[in-house]
Design a protein around this motif. Structure first.
Motif, PDB file in Angstrom:
ATOM      1  N   UNK A  66      59.492  47.051 -29.152  1.00 40.89           N
ATOM      2  CA  UNK A  66      59.293  46.227 -30.642  1.00 40.89           C
ATOM      3  C   UNK A  66      58.578  46.747 -31.594  1.00 40.89           C
ATOM      4  N   UNK A  67      58.166  48.160 -31.357  1.00 42.53           N
ATOM      5  CA  UNK A  67      57.495  48.962 -32.285  1.00 42.53           C
ATOM      6  C   UNK A  67      58.395  49.257 -33.404  1.00 42.53           C
ATOM      7  N   UNK A  68      59.836  49.309 -33.245  1.00 39.67           N
ATOM      8  CA  UNK A  68      60.958  49.598 -34.144  1.00 39.67           C
ATOM      9  C   UNK A  68      60.991  48.253 -35.387  1.00 39.67           C
ATOM     10  N   UNK A  69      60.456  47.238 -34.923  1.00 38.63           N
ATOM     11  CA  UNK A  69      60.633  46.148 -35.749  1.00 38.63           C
ATOM     12  C   UNK A  69      59.481  45.891 -36.670  1.00 38.63           C
ATOM     13  N   UNK A  70      58.049  46.795 -36.435  1.00 44.46           N
ATOM     14  CA  UNK A  70      56.991  46.654 -37.314  1.00 44.46           C
ATOM     15  C   UNK A  70      57.617  46.994 -38.669  1.00 44.46           C
ATOM     16  N   UNK A  71      57.080  45.912 -39.696  1.00 45.93           N
ATOM     17  CA  UNK A  71      57.469  46.112 -41.158  1.00 45.93           C
ATOM     18  C   UNK A  71      57.520  47.427 -41.851  1.00 45.93           C
ATOM     19  N   UNK A  72      56.520  48.395 -41.417  1.00 45.10           N
ATOM     20  CA  UNK A  72      56.297  49.553 -41.945  1.00 45.10           C
ATOM     21  C   UNK A  72      57.438  50.482 -41.455  1.00 45.10           C
ATOM     22  N   UNK A  73      57.739  50.336 -40.174  1.00 45.21           N
ATOM     23  CA  UNK A  73      58.906  51.339 -39.566  1.00 45.21           C
ATOM     24  C   UNK A  73      60.004  50.967 -40.200  1.00 45.21           C
ATOM     25  N   UNK A  74      60.534  49.500 -40.105  1.00 49.26           N
ATOM     26  CA  UNK A  74      61.712  49.242 -40.685  1.00 49.26           C
ATOM     27  C   UNK A  74      61.730  49.488 -42.332  1.00 49.26           C
TER      28      UNK A  74
END
Length: 125
Positions: A66-74
């Motif tokens: 769910x790191x891919x869903x972090x706002x900064x990553x998104x």
């Protein structure tokens, strides 16, 4: 530049422990997860610098993390020129123990890559 922070704290399997290990474990997990997210943020800052100067970067984490869903990553993934690709680790020889003694089987572990190099992503496929 290649960045791959530890993924344990973003694993769905690890998060199952939140309901079985008690509130103290959950509180410690939350603290460690904040630090892990800070590491990813640091990588993204470096990736932005790398991209802005015309150089390449590659970020790797499990496809289901769910790191891919972090706002900064998104937000970063929506940056012009940033692309992603998903690859199963069995393509690289990842094996797990089978049901018979000594049996090894290909392990399907989806891994997601983000890069500003279409060539790197294509080669990883």
């Amino acid at each position: 530049m290649i960045g791959s922070t530890p993924c344990t704290l973003f694993s769905r399997l690890q998060q199952l422990n939140l309901h079985t290990r008690g509130p103290e474990w959950a509180a410690d997990f939350a603290k460690r997860r904040i630090k892990a997210a800070e590491r990813i943020s640091f990588c993204i800052r470096l990736f932005r610098l790398q991209r802005n100067r015309g150089d390449y970067f590659l970020f790797e984490h499990p496809g289901s993390a769910d790191s891919w869903g972090l706002p900064e990553v998104q937000e970063f993934l929506m940056t012009e020129g940033v692309m992603t690709s998903v690859v199963d680790q069995c393509a690289y020889g990842l094996l797990i123990k089978g049901s018979s003694e000594g049996e090894l089987l290909p392990a399907r572990k989806p891994t997601r890559f983000a890069s500003n190099s279409w060539f790197m992503l294509e080669e990883l496929k």
